[in-house]
Design a protein around this motif. Sequence first.
Motif, PDB file in Angstrom:
ATOM      1  N   ILE A  79      -3.896   3.937 -12.717  1.00 49.16           N
ATOM      2  CA  ILE A  79      -3.522   5.221 -12.109  1.00 49.16           C
ATOM      3  C   ILE A  79      -4.488   5.554 -10.971  1.00 49.16           C
ATOM      4  CG2 ILE A  79      -3.411   7.713 -12.539  1.00 49.16           C
ATOM      5  CD1 ILE A  79      -2.308   6.991 -15.339  1.00 49.16           C
ATOM      6  N   CYS A  80      -5.783   5.362 -11.215  1.00 46.36           N
ATOM      7  CA  CYS A  80      -6.771   5.601 -10.152  1.00 46.36           C
ATOM      8  C   CYS A  80      -6.532   4.678  -8.973  1.00 46.36           C
ATOM      9  CB  CYS A  80      -8.186   5.417 -10.694  1.00 46.36           C
ATOM     10  SG  CYS A  80      -8.722   6.726 -11.791  1.00 46.36           S
ATOM     11  N   ALA A  81      -6.197   3.420  -9.236  1.00 46.34           N
ATOM     12  CA  ALA A  81      -5.934   2.470  -8.156  1.00 46.34           C
ATOM     13  C   ALA A  81      -4.720   2.905  -7.344  1.00 46.34           C
ATOM     14  CB  ALA A  81      -5.717   1.070  -8.718  1.00 46.34           C
ATOM     15  N   GLY A  82      -3.672   3.356  -8.022  1.00 47.05           N
ATOM     16  CA  GLY A  82      -2.478   3.822  -7.309  1.00 47.05           C
ATOM     17  C   GLY A  82      -2.764   5.041  -6.449  1.00 47.05           C
ATOM     18  N   ILE A  83      -3.501   5.995  -7.002  1.00 47.72           N
ATOM     19  CA  ILE A  83      -3.846   7.194  -6.235  1.00 47.72           C
ATOM     20  C   ILE A  83      -4.691   6.827  -5.018  1.00 47.72           C
ATOM     21  CG2 ILE A  83      -5.195   9.326  -6.318  1.00 47.72           C
ATOM     22  CD1 ILE A  83      -4.237   9.619  -9.242  1.00 47.72           C
ATOM     23  N   LEU A  84      -5.653   5.952  -5.224  1.00 47.54           N
ATOM     24  CA  LEU A  84      -6.496   5.541  -4.096  1.00 47.54           C
ATOM     25  C   LEU A  84      -5.717   4.749  -3.053  1.00 47.54           C
ATOM     26  CD1 LEU A  84      -9.747   4.696  -6.035  1.00 47.54           C
ATOM     27  CD2 LEU A  84      -9.545   6.360  -4.195  1.00 47.54           C
ATOM     28  N   TRP A  85      -4.735   3.956  -3.488  1.00 48.28           N
ATOM     29  CA  TRP A  85      -3.938   3.209  -2.525  1.00 48.28           C
ATOM     30  C   TRP A  85      -3.059   4.151  -1.702  1.00 48.28           C
ATOM     31  CZ3 TRP A  85      -4.543  -1.125  -0.336  1.00 48.28           C
ATOM     32  CH2 TRP A  85      -3.516  -1.673   0.435  1.00 48.28           C
ATOM     33  N   VAL A  86      -2.466   5.156  -2.344  1.00 46.08           N
ATOM     34  CA  VAL A  86      -1.687   6.160  -1.612  1.00 46.08           C
ATOM     35  C   VAL A  86      -2.586   6.908  -0.628  1.00 46.08           C
ATOM     36  CG1 VAL A  86      -0.404   8.323  -1.895  1.00 46.08           C
ATOM     37  CG2 VAL A  86       0.088   6.389  -3.377  1.00 46.08           C
ATOM     38  N   PHE A  87      -3.795   7.244  -1.063  1.00 43.14           N
ATOM     39  CA  PHE A  87      -4.748   7.916  -0.183  1.00 43.14           C
ATOM     40  C   PHE A  87      -5.127   7.030   0.998  1.00 43.14           C
ATOM     41  CE2 PHE A  87      -9.231   8.933   0.867  1.00 43.14           C
ATOM     42  CZ  PHE A  87      -9.030  10.198   1.386  1.00 43.14           C
TER      43      PHE A  87
END
Length: 136
Positions: A79-87
């Motif tokens: 989830i953190c990786a996905g949020i950071l990738w969107v960011f």
Amino acid sequence: EQSSPPSKAATNTINERLLSELQESIQTQKYGPASPRRTPPFQYSSKTPEERERSLREARDLNGVNPLVCVGGAAFSWICAGILWVFTTYLGAVFASHPLLGEAYFVQRAVGVFRNAAMGLSSLAAGFFGVVGGVF
């Protein structure tokens, strides 16, 4: 007025003791502290083969590992990786749509360094969390 001749320091006093302590300290630093007995660098275990086998079985036993904790940690990491990738993609879009407006060369260079650092750190963090989530 008579002056007495200078007297020499008495021998076998504190000076001798300090010199001997100094020599011991030098020897200790040079060769290490003296040990009462010399132990070999490797010593075989005194366990019997049955005790060795039992301890190996206990070490291989994974019953104490909670799989929900592992899966939960991996999900959180993903989830953190996905949020950071969107960011990261958002930052790329913002930086592409807002070109540099400054005329000064050092301002352009400083803004470029900041943009590269922001993109690099956010993509690095996304990759790190993605790999950690995949390992667990």
